[in-house]
Enzyme design. Structure first.
Site, PDB file in Angstrom:
ATOM      1  CB  SER A 213      -0.907   0.023   1.240  1.00 15.22           C
ATOM      2  OG  SER A 213      -1.569   1.271   1.366  1.00 15.22           O
TER       3      SER A 213
ATOM      4  CE1 TYR B  87      -4.246  -2.236   4.764  1.00 17.01           C
ATOM      5  CE2 TYR B  87      -3.451  -0.063   4.139  1.00 17.01           C
ATOM      6  CZ  TYR B  87      -3.906  -1.323   3.791  1.00 17.01           C
ATOM      7  OH  TYR B  87      -4.001  -1.673   2.470  1.00 17.01           O
TER       8      TYR B  87
END
Length: 255
Positions: A147, A160
């Site tokens: 990501s 995350y």
């Protein structure tokens, strides 16, 4: 011409979103695709049926990630099904796409939430690869879906982003260790992508969509196919000399 003809791919989180697009693209390029899913059997079946309807070959396997023994359960299910689709078994492409997010900052994240996001996003790919190496053929591909949050400061999703940073480090070490076998390992790091996960705040909200688009240098929100096409490149022979890299797929976010 089918660049992945004769290859077998495993895509985790393949029943929706980016994973669904990846599964379809790899199958379109000729690979037999194992669509791994956690709970939504109906969605996984729809992916398989769509691939077959387009002339490809796929099958679904179920294994809920984030618990001890998940990688063994996944590969056991794979071994039980692969013979009917690719005699001789084995796998050529492993795509670790499954992941979960936690919208919590440092102060509000619970220990349970921290453990869960790391179990799914880091521990599961680690052991999926470890168990998969018994089946992964020389010259294979490992592609981890990371990501943009791993390189951009986003305190509101701190756990995350940390998991994706760990995944990128895992990729780097895999590339070094498996290079002698001709196996490449790379990460693909998407930004904001129009998937079901983001639908609640993005779709049908012009202000949110305009803001999300403004974050990318290319001026739009990413689509699952944008990511799937990059994965397809890394999975093929054209990317044989690319390994240990994080491929930015944010459309130029944060430049």
């Amino acid at each position: 011409m089918y660049p992945l003809e004769g290859k077998v791919a495993l895509v985790t989180g393949g029943s929706r979103g980016i994973g669904r697009a990846i599964a379809g693209r790899l199958a379109g390029d000729g690979a037999v695709v194992a669509v791994a899913y956690a709970r939504d059997h109906t969605a996984a079946t729809e992916v398989v049926e769509r691939i077959r309807g387009d002339g490809g070959e796929a099958f679904a396997i179920q294994a809920e990630l984030g618990r001890h023994g998940d990688a063994i359960a996944l590969w056991t299910a794979f071994d039980q099904r692969i013979g009917a689709h690719a005699p001789g078994g084995g796998v050529d492409i492993i795509v670790n796409n499954a992941g979960i997010g936690r919208s919590a900052d440092l102060a509000s994240l619970t220990e349970e939430g921290f453990d869960e996001v790391f179990a799914v996003n880091v521990r599961a790919p680690f052991f999926i690869v470890r168990e998969g190496l018994k089946r992964l053929r020389d010259g294979g591909r490992i592609i981890n879906i990371s990501s943009g949050a791993a390189r951009l400061a986003m305190p509101e999703i701190i756990a995350y982003g940390s998991t994706k940073g760990a995944l990128d480090t895992f990729t780097l070490n895999l590339a070094r260790q498996l290079g002698p076998r001709g196996i490449t390992a790379n990460s693909v790091a998407p930004g904001i992508v129009d998937t079901d996960v983001n639908a609640g705040w993005l779709r049908g909200n012009p202000r949110a969509e305009a803001h999300a688009a403004s974050l990318a240098a290319l001026g739009r929100v990413g689509q699952p196919a944008d990511i799937a096409d990059i994965v397809a490149f890394l999975a093929g022979d054209d990317a044989r000399w690319v390994t240990g890299r994080v491929i930015d797929a944010t459309g130029g976010a944060g430049l």
